[in-house]
Scaffold this motif. Structure first.
Motif, short mmCIF file in Angstrom:
data_model
loop_
_atom_site.label_atom_id
_atom_site.label_comp_id
_atom_site.label_asym_id
_atom_site.label_seq_id
_atom_site.Cartn_x
_atom_site.Cartn_y
_atom_site.Cartn_z
N ARG A 132 0.86 -1.19 0.00
CA ARG A 132 0.00 0.00 0.00
C ARG A 132 0.89 1.24 0.00
N TRP A 133 0.37 2.33 -0.52
CA TRP A 133 1.14 3.56 -0.50
C TRP A 133 0.28 4.68 0.09
N GLY A 134 -0.11 4.44 1.33
CA GLY A 134 -0.97 5.40 2.01
C GLY A 134 -2.42 5.21 1.64
N ASP A 135 -3.29 5.79 2.47
CA ASP A 135 -4.73 5.77 2.20
C ASP A 135 -5.06 7.01 1.37
N ARG A 136 -5.07 6.84 0.07
CA ARG A 136 -5.32 7.98 -0.82
C ARG A 136 -5.84 7.48 -2.17
N TYR A 137 -6.27 8.40 -3.00
CA TYR A 137 -6.88 8.05 -4.29
C TYR A 137 -7.95 6.97 -4.12
N GLY A 138 -9.05 7.38 -3.51
CA GLY A 138 -10.16 6.47 -3.28
C GLY A 138 -10.29 6.04 -1.84
N GLU A 139 -9.28 6.31 -1.04
CA GLU A 139 -9.32 6.01 0.39
C GLU A 139 -8.86 7.26 1.14
N GLY A 140 -8.93 7.23 2.45
CA GLY A 140 -8.46 8.38 3.21
C GLY A 140 -9.51 8.94 4.14
#
Length: 258
Positions: A132-140
């Motif tokens: 995973r590369w952080g909670d981003r682009y659709g997550e967060g």
């Protein structure tokens, strides 16, 4: 539904002002709860700097990411930033309304994003690993919420068409919709773009108002723009490039839509 309107136009007696007022009244009449962040009326401070950290920077110099992270984690953000973050937590739906100035939003609204999207709130969230590369682009932080742009421009619709001189409107709005909205988790609805605003008579305004009303009535049901989620298998991690068998032969913004 709780609806937040983040609004940027300096003149209340403008087309944008009329549309904003109509949006508020229409949503309230439908039973929604509405808050408005009228950035010019609030005299919103656009620049993110050391004054936004209560007690000042942690080191000998201001470091935007480090000090944003510290202030957010320790309740040391300026009060106006914290208040806007609370509005975002409250909202189910956020409408960003602004005139298209020089192919983007007014500086005061860009400053809203610069200051409100603190490290730990808008970015820097989640695990960074080979999976995973952080909670981003659709997550967060803002996942589960919806957002939509309402944009006015003096240009003709043909100017922003696939072969128009200004470039396709979807490409112009991509950094806002994909970068500022989808990045921290919003489901992004197709924008409502109102063209040729200097040629607005009563008949055309009535048509625009009707189109806006129809959009507002579908905020909870309209299908969002189908952007590709970062951590759902389409991208190589940590390179964050599309896998070879995904959108084969495509490049540019369109490749990041399913």
């Amino acid at each position: 539904m709780n609806v937040l309107i983040v609004y940027a136009h300096p003149e209340a007696q403008s087309l944008n002002g009329a549309l904003k007022d109509f949006t508020v009244s229409h949503l309230q009449a439908a039973g929604h709860q509405v808050q408005v962040s009228d950035l010019y009326a609030m005299q919103w401070k656009a620049a993110f700097d050391a004054d936004d950290i209560v007690g000042g920077p942690q080191g000998q110099r201001f470091d935007a990411s480090r000090d944003s992270q510290y202030a957010y984690a320790n309740g040391l953000q300026s009060a106006d930033i914290a208040a806007e973050q609370d509005k975002l937590r409250w909202a189910d739906m956020v409408i960003f309304q602004f005139p298209l100035w020089w192919f983007s939003m007014p500086a005061i609204m860009k400053g809203w994003f610069d200051r409100v999207y603190a490290y730990g709130f808008g970015y820097g969230v989640g695990e960074h690993s080979d999976a995973r590369w952080g909670d981003r682009y659709g997550e967060g932080t803002l996942a589960g919420k919806r957002a939509m742009l309402v944009v006015t421009t003096g240009g003709w619709e043909s100017h922003y068409s696939a072969r128009g001189i200004n470039g396709p409107i979807d490409d112009i709005l991509f950094p806002i919709q994909h970068g500022l909205l989808f990045y921290p988790g919003f489901a992004v609805l197709p924008p409502l773009v109102i063209y040729r605003t200097s040629r607005m008579d009563q008949a055309r305004y009535a048509s625009v108002q009707q189109e806006l009303a129809q959009r507002l009535d579908r905020l909870a049901t309209m299908a969002p723009i189908p952007y590709r989620a970062q951590n759902h298998g389409d991208y190589l991690i940590p390179a964050l490039t599309l896998k070879e068998d995904v959108a084969a032969g495509q490049s540019g913004f369109a490749a990041h839509r399913m």
